[in-house]
Design an enzyme around this catalytic site. Structure first.
Site, PDB file in Angstrom:
ATOM      1  N   ASP A 139       0.961  -1.059  -0.094  1.00  0.00           N
ATOM      2  CA  ASP A 139      -0.003   0.018  -0.020  1.00  0.00           C
ATOM      3  C   ASP A 139       0.896   1.189  -0.009  1.00  0.00           C
ATOM      4  O   ASP A 139       0.380   2.268   0.665  1.00  0.00           O
ATOM      5  CB  ASP A 139      -0.979   0.090   0.995  1.00  0.00           C
ATOM      6  CG  ASP A 139      -2.139   1.000   1.198  1.00  0.00           C
ATOM      7  OD1 ASP A 139      -2.748   1.529   2.215  1.00  0.00           O
ATOM      8  OD2 ASP A 139      -2.352   1.669  -0.174  1.00  0.00           O
ATOM      9  N   LYS A 142       2.613   3.593  -5.749  1.00  0.00           N
ATOM     10  CA  LYS A 142       2.049   2.651  -6.624  1.00  0.00           C
ATOM     11  C   LYS A 142       3.007   2.332  -7.626  1.00  0.00           C
ATOM     12  O   LYS A 142       3.056   1.253  -8.280  1.00  0.00           O
ATOM     13  CB  LYS A 142       0.815   3.199  -7.275  1.00  0.00           C
ATOM     14  CG  LYS A 142      -0.273   3.881  -6.286  1.00  0.00           C
ATOM     15  CD  LYS A 142      -0.482   3.009  -4.991  1.00  0.00           C
ATOM     16  CE  LYS A 142      -1.053   3.783  -3.823  1.00  0.00           C
ATOM     17  NZ  LYS A 142      -0.976   2.857  -2.522  1.00  0.00           N
ATOM     18  N   ASP A 166      -3.491  -2.686  -2.314  1.00  0.00           N
ATOM     19  CA  ASP A 166      -4.366  -1.622  -2.061  1.00  0.00           C
ATOM     20  C   ASP A 166      -4.192  -0.851  -3.619  1.00  0.00           C
ATOM     21  O   ASP A 166      -3.082  -0.921  -4.291  1.00  0.00           O
ATOM     22  CB  ASP A 166      -4.419  -0.820  -1.187  1.00  0.00           C
ATOM     23  CG  ASP A 166      -5.670   0.426  -1.000  1.00  0.00           C
ATOM     24  OD1 ASP A 166      -5.400   1.078  -0.387  1.00  0.00           O
ATOM     25  OD2 ASP A 166      -6.549  -0.143  -1.540  1.00  0.00           O
ATOM     26  N   ASN A 167      -5.358  -0.198  -4.163  1.00  0.00           N
ATOM     27  CA  ASN A 167      -5.223   0.981  -5.000  1.00  0.00           C
ATOM     28  C   ASN A 167      -4.762   0.219  -6.705  1.00  0.00           C
ATOM     29  O   ASN A 167      -3.974   1.281  -7.216  1.00  0.00           O
ATOM     30  CB  ASN A 167      -4.351   2.084  -4.847  1.00  0.00           C
ATOM     31  CG  ASN A 167      -4.505   2.391  -3.357  1.00  0.00           C
ATOM     32  OD1 ASN A 167      -3.667   2.337  -2.419  1.00  0.00           O
ATOM     33  ND2 ASN A 167      -5.723   3.013  -3.001  1.00  0.00           N
ATOM     34  N   GLU A 196     -11.418   4.887  -0.507  1.00  0.00           N
ATOM     35  CA  GLU A 196     -11.929   4.912   0.888  1.00  0.00           C
ATOM     36  C   GLU A 196     -12.347   6.411   1.171  1.00  0.00           C
ATOM     37  O   GLU A 196     -11.964   7.423   0.526  1.00  0.00           O
ATOM     38  CB  GLU A 196     -10.546   4.902   1.921  1.00  0.00           C
ATOM     39  CG  GLU A 196      -9.248   5.729   1.396  1.00  0.00           C
ATOM     40  CD  GLU A 196      -8.294   5.154   0.397  1.00  0.00           C
ATOM     41  OE1 GLU A 196      -8.720   4.138  -0.180  1.00  0.00           O
ATOM     42  OE2 GLU A 196      -7.339   5.703   0.469  1.00  0.00           O
TER      43      GLU A 196
HETATM   44  O1  LIG Z   1      -0.245   7.065  -2.328  1.00  0.00           O
HETATM   45  C1  LIG Z   1      -0.865   6.412  -1.586  1.00  0.00           C
HETATM   46  N1  LIG Z   1      -0.351   5.665  -0.935  1.00  0.00           N
HETATM   47  C2  LIG Z   1       1.176   5.647  -0.646  1.00  0.00           C
HETATM   48  C3  LIG Z   1       1.574   6.599   0.132  1.00  0.00           C
HETATM   49  O2  LIG Z   1       2.873   6.767   0.510  1.00  0.00           O
HETATM   50  C4  LIG Z   1      -2.325   6.403  -1.863  1.00  0.00           C
HETATM   51  C5  LIG Z   1      -3.045   7.431  -2.453  1.00  0.00           C
HETATM   52  C6  LIG Z   1      -4.324   7.375  -2.535  1.00  0.00           C
HETATM   53  C7  LIG Z   1      -5.131   8.408  -3.391  1.00  0.00           C
HETATM   54  C8  LIG Z   1      -4.832   9.840  -3.342  1.00  0.00           C
HETATM   55  C9  LIG Z   1      -5.329  10.664  -3.747  1.00  0.00           C
HETATM   56  C10 LIG Z   1      -6.419  10.310  -4.657  1.00  0.00           C
HETATM   57  F1  LIG Z   1      -7.398  11.317  -5.251  1.00  0.00           F
HETATM   58  C11 LIG Z   1      -7.045   9.105  -4.802  1.00  0.00           C
HETATM   59  C12 LIG Z   1      -6.465   8.292  -4.285  1.00  0.00           C
HETATM   60  C13 LIG Z   1      -5.227   6.366  -1.869  1.00  0.00           C
HETATM   61  C14 LIG Z   1      -4.616   5.305  -1.302  1.00  0.00           C
HETATM   62  O3  LIG Z   1      -5.142   4.043  -0.861  1.00  0.00           O
HETATM   63  C15 LIG Z   1      -3.091   5.306  -1.356  1.00  0.00           C
HETATM   64  O4  LIG Z   1      -2.502   4.332  -0.393  1.00  0.00           O
HETATM   65 MG   LIG Z   2      -3.772   2.715  -0.278  1.00  0.00          MG
END
Ligand SMILES: O=C(NCCO)c1cc(-c2ccc(F)cc2)cc(O)c1O
Ligand SMILES: [Mg+2]
Length: 216
Positions: A139, A142, A166-167, A196
């Site tokens: 997580d 990405k 995740d993601n 989320e």
């Molecule tokens: O960057 C992420 N994680 C690494 C941190 O070091 C991350 C970003 C997002 C996200 C952000 C901005 C948006 F507009 C949509 C999603 C969601 C997540 O679950 C994530 O884990």
């Molecule tokens: Mg995430």
């Protein structure tokens, strides 16, 4: 505002969550991030998928890539039997410090390693007295999912090890997704979900990002 978003989340947890009660810590983070300000915790909807996979896997050695505030770290650690070990890698020292305090408030014991996954993963075998990871929750950045998975394949996974990421569609890790879906080394399963803290009424907004979400 003088404080960071993670520090505001920590202060909310310390104010409203019961010390030693992991579920109340998770609920405090979820209510803050759905009502006051969005944050990139895995959240409760996807968190239920994480719970199910952890319970089914019953892992002894667990690795998490990307700690942030420690929400998923608490989610995982609360389901592990005594004696199991959870290691979480976070490259942002401020995030790591907040996570330590949130995990401590939940009454759980986790090793947070501060540094870059590409530096730390190759050192894990030597540093920690462990053979293989039974479960890995991915997580973090990405763009690093695939590179770090290949580092793990060097000698930290065994037949039956479970990776959960995740993601993979939002924000997306397309190279990782393609690799997992085409490599003969893995059976892959996709869990459709929603980003989320979005399925809610008014309250907080995304951090200044207008998102066109194709919700599946
Ligand atoms: O960057 C992420 N994680 C690494 C941190 O070091 C991350 C970003 C997002 C996200 C952000 C901005 C948006 F507009 C949509 C999603 C969601 C997540 O679950 C994530 O884990
Ligand atoms: Mg995430």
């Amino acid at each position: 505002s003088g404080t960071s978003r993670p520090v505001r989340i920590l202060h909310h947890v310390q104010k409203v969550a019961q010390y030693g009660d992991a579920q109340s810590v998770l609920s405090a983070v979820d209510s803050y991030c759905s009502k006051i300000e969005w944050a990139m915790n895995v959240g409760d909807l996807k968190g239920q998928i994480l719970d199910a996979v952890v319970l089914e896997t019953r892992p002894h050695y667990v690795l998490e890539l990307g700690t942030y505030c420690g929400y998923s770290t608490v989610r995982i650690a609360r389901l592990l039997p005594p004696g199991a070990r959870l290691f979480s890698i976070e490259m942002n020292p401020q995030y790591a410090q907040v996570a330590r305090e949130i995990i401590q408030h939940a009454g759980l014991d986790v090793d947070i390693l501060v540094g870059c996954t590409s530096d730390l993963i190759p050192q894990l075998k030597k540093k920690l007295d462990i053979e293989k990871f039974d479960f890995v929750f991915i997580d973090h950045w990405k763009v690093s999912y695939l590179r770090d998975t290949k580092l793990l394949e060097c000698d930290l996974l065994r037949p039956g090890s479970v990776l959960l990421a995740d993601n993979v569609t939002c924000p997306g890790a397309p190279d990782y997704l393609h690799y997992m879906r085409t490599s003969p080394r893995y059976e892959s399963q996709y869990f459709p979900s929603r980003l989320e803290y979005l399925s809610r009424g008014g309250g907080g907004a995304l951090p200044g990002i207008k998102l066109l979400l194709n919700v599946t």
